[in-house]
Design a protein around this motif. Structure first.
Motif, mmCIF file in Angstrom:
data_model
loop_
_atom_site.group_PDB
_atom_site.id
_atom_site.type_symbol
_atom_site.label_atom_id
_atom_site.label_comp_id
_atom_site.label_asym_id
_atom_site.label_seq_id
_atom_site.Cartn_x
_atom_site.Cartn_y
_atom_site.Cartn_z
ATOM 1 N N THR A 241 0.853 -1.182 0.000
ATOM 2 C CA THR A 241 0.000 0.000 0.000
ATOM 3 C C THR A 241 0.893 1.237 0.000
ATOM 4 O OG1 THR A 241 -1.774 -1.115 1.211
ATOM 5 C CG2 THR A 241 -1.777 1.294 1.238
ATOM 6 N N ARG B 114 -3.773 7.290 -1.991
ATOM 7 C CA ARG B 114 -3.478 5.959 -1.456
ATOM 8 C C ARG B 114 -3.753 4.943 -2.560
ATOM 9 N NH1 ARG B 114 -3.528 3.438 3.781
ATOM 10 N NH2 ARG B 114 -3.862 5.531 4.655
ATOM 11 N N SER C 254 8.321 8.886 7.370
ATOM 12 C CA SER C 254 7.632 8.127 6.333
ATOM 13 C C SER C 254 6.198 8.611 6.236
ATOM 14 C CB SER C 254 7.647 6.624 6.645
ATOM 15 O OG SER C 254 6.841 6.345 7.792
ATOM 16 N N ASP D 208 3.573 6.683 6.257
ATOM 17 C CA ASP D 208 2.808 5.936 7.264
ATOM 18 C C ASP D 208 2.967 6.561 8.641
ATOM 19 O OD1 ASP D 208 1.699 4.005 5.601
ATOM 20 O OD2 ASP D 208 3.474 2.743 5.698
ATOM 21 N N ALA E 21 0.110 8.553 11.385
ATOM 22 C CA ALA E 21 -0.181 7.530 12.399
ATOM 23 C C ALA E 21 -1.311 7.943 13.344
ATOM 24 C CB ALA E 21 1.077 7.221 13.201
ATOM 25 N N ALA F 15 -4.234 11.434 10.273
ATOM 26 C CA ALA F 15 -4.345 10.529 9.129
ATOM 27 C C ALA F 15 -4.917 11.218 7.895
ATOM 28 C CB ALA F 15 -5.209 9.332 9.501
#
Length: 465
Positions: A27, A36, A276, A278, A282, A334
């Motif tokens: 992903t 995404r 990153s 991700d 978070a 997010a």
């Protein structure tokens, strides 16, 4: 001619091994959180991969994956990571030219160069970004008006394309393809190695000094003078305060200082901080809104008091300021954020700022960061360069931001500006075509070199490249 150093690993053909690296479902997320996608990830670790690489379509090279736009992945596509190709492969002390693999990080390269009294004047603010990524986006650094873009430091590079093999490119050798690859967003193939010219470090420390201004245009006018005199120059604007203080802030100038600042020449970053897409997203909920941003700006102003008198920084901290501000990106949560970065003529900035002030007042949108740099350079192809002021705005994603972005597009087109492709994951093709006179030439040259369009990304598909 490049010559090796005893402590530099020179790449030689590895022993026979599996040629095709395994692929894994992955992903991918753009750093701003706007895109995404699901695709395949491959991470080769041997040079034999480039001898008989499969021509699976579509594919795209991937560096650190920190691009705000989705430049290194495509839904259903193959991303080929260069993370294992991260070494210094040659160094010439006489010319200050270092040869590196494209996956080396700016932090690692800086650590190597600093041991030889050298540095790269042009580099973005986080050390995890790779040299290959810097070339592909032709990024700018702390003083574009003086130093230009990353391409100015690149002497030559080695490019791999399945249909053409390994190609050596420079301003003298295949100059058209060299210019297409620098700022080509990875669409011409895999940058395998690059030879970059470094500069002697004048001093291990820099002095950072701030000058306050109460009006945004006053600050931008001061910025032009600062860029001519300083090694690094930029502004910070408070756009969360209403009334007369809107757009007030500081002009920051950084200059190398004489040797002897031992305490401040040592960076606190012994290792490269993690960053990153991700990790940035978070937190499930963002914490930035009009009230919290106003409070953070008040705190930021207090923190700048030492800089008003001048404070000394290690060169590493001056080059990579984002290392100390990583929490900022997490505060968006997010959902993520938008960055709108544009070059405009100085004479158009007042109208642009007035339009921003009116629009965000109506929509109650929080500008979390506003910062400007002086730019000077010719427009060419799809490189983000030009003459004027580069202003970057950050704000949280949401309904107000969704309406604000097209408004900015309209103003930039009307005022003759250039938006930064790599900083905006939703920038429409129509805006790029209206603002980049070289967009058509870029497409034509790319299709001439690669009629099959073997390298594609979400960015290239969105912009019709």
């Amino acid at each position: 001619m490049m010559r090796s150093l005893p402590d530099v690993a020179i790449i030689s053909p590895p022993p026979p091994a599996s040629i095709n690296a395994p692929q894994a479902k992955s992903t991918f997320i753009s750093f701003d959180g706007g895109v995404r996608s699901q695709g395949m990830l491959q991470q080769p670790d041997r040079y034999r991969y480039w001898d008989r690489v499969a021509t699976q379509l579509p594919c795209i090279p991937r560096g650190a994956g920190l691009s705000y736009a989705a430049a290194s992945f495509l839904d259903g596509g193959l991303s080929v990571s260069h993370a294992s190709f991260d070494r210094v492969t040659g160094f010439d002390a006489a010319s200050n030219i270092v040869e590196v693999e494209s996956g080396i990080t700016l932090f690692a390269l800086h650590r190597f160069l600093s041991t030889h009294g050298l540095y790269l004047p042009v580099q973005p603010g986080h050390g995890r970004i790779t040299v290959g990524g810097c070339i592909a986006a032709d990024v700018h650094g702390k003083n574009h008006a003086r130093d230009g873009t990353f391409m100015n430091q690149v002497e030559s590079l080695t490019l791999f394309h399945p249909s053409h093999g390994l190609l050596e490119l420079s301003r003298e050798l295949e100059p058209e393809l060299f210019h297409l690859t620098c700022g080509g967003y990875g669409l011409t193939g895999h940058i395998i190695r690059a030879r970059v010219r470094a500069m002697p470090i004048p001093s291990p420390a820099v002095e950072l000094k701030a000058a306050a201004f109460s009006d945004a245009m006053e600050g931008l006018e001061q910025l032009g003078h600062a860029a001519q005199e300083a090694d690094f120059a930029y502004t910070w604007h408070d756009m969360a305060s209403a009334g007369k203080s809107f757009g007030s802030g500081y002009v920051f100038q950084a200059r190398f200082v004489p040797d002897g600042h031992e305490a401040s020449s040592q960076s606190s970053d012994a290792e490269l901080p993690q960053l990153s897409a991700d990790g940035r997203g978070a937190w499930p909920v963002g914490l930035l809104n009009s009230l919290s941003v106003h409070a953070l700006n008040v705190l930021y102003r207090r923190q700048q008091r030492p800089a008003l008198a001048g404070k000394s920084l290690a060169l590493q901290d001056a080059l990579f300021p984002v290392h100390k501000a990583q929490l900022y990106f997490k505060l968006f949560g997010a959902r993520g954020f938008h960055e709108y970065q544009v070059i405009l003529p100085l004479e158009a900035m007042r109208e642009y700022l007035d339009a921003i002030r009116t629009c965000i007042g109506q929509r109650r949108l929080a500008i979390t960061l506003a910062s400007a740099k002086a730019f000077d350079g010719p427009r060419e192809l799809l490189r983000f360069t030009g003459k004027g002021v580069c202003l970057a705005l950050n704000f949280p994603r949401g309904e107000a931001a969704h309406e604000f972005m097209p408004f900015l597009d309209e103003r930039v087109i009307a005022l003759g500006g250039v938006p930064n492709i790599i900083k905006d994951s939703r920038l429409p093709r129509a805006v790029v075509d209206a603002c980049y006179p070289g967009a058509g030439e870029f497409r034509a040259v790319l299709r001439s070199f690669d009629p099959k369009r073997m390298f594609r990304s979400e960015l290239s598909e969105r912009l019709g490249l």
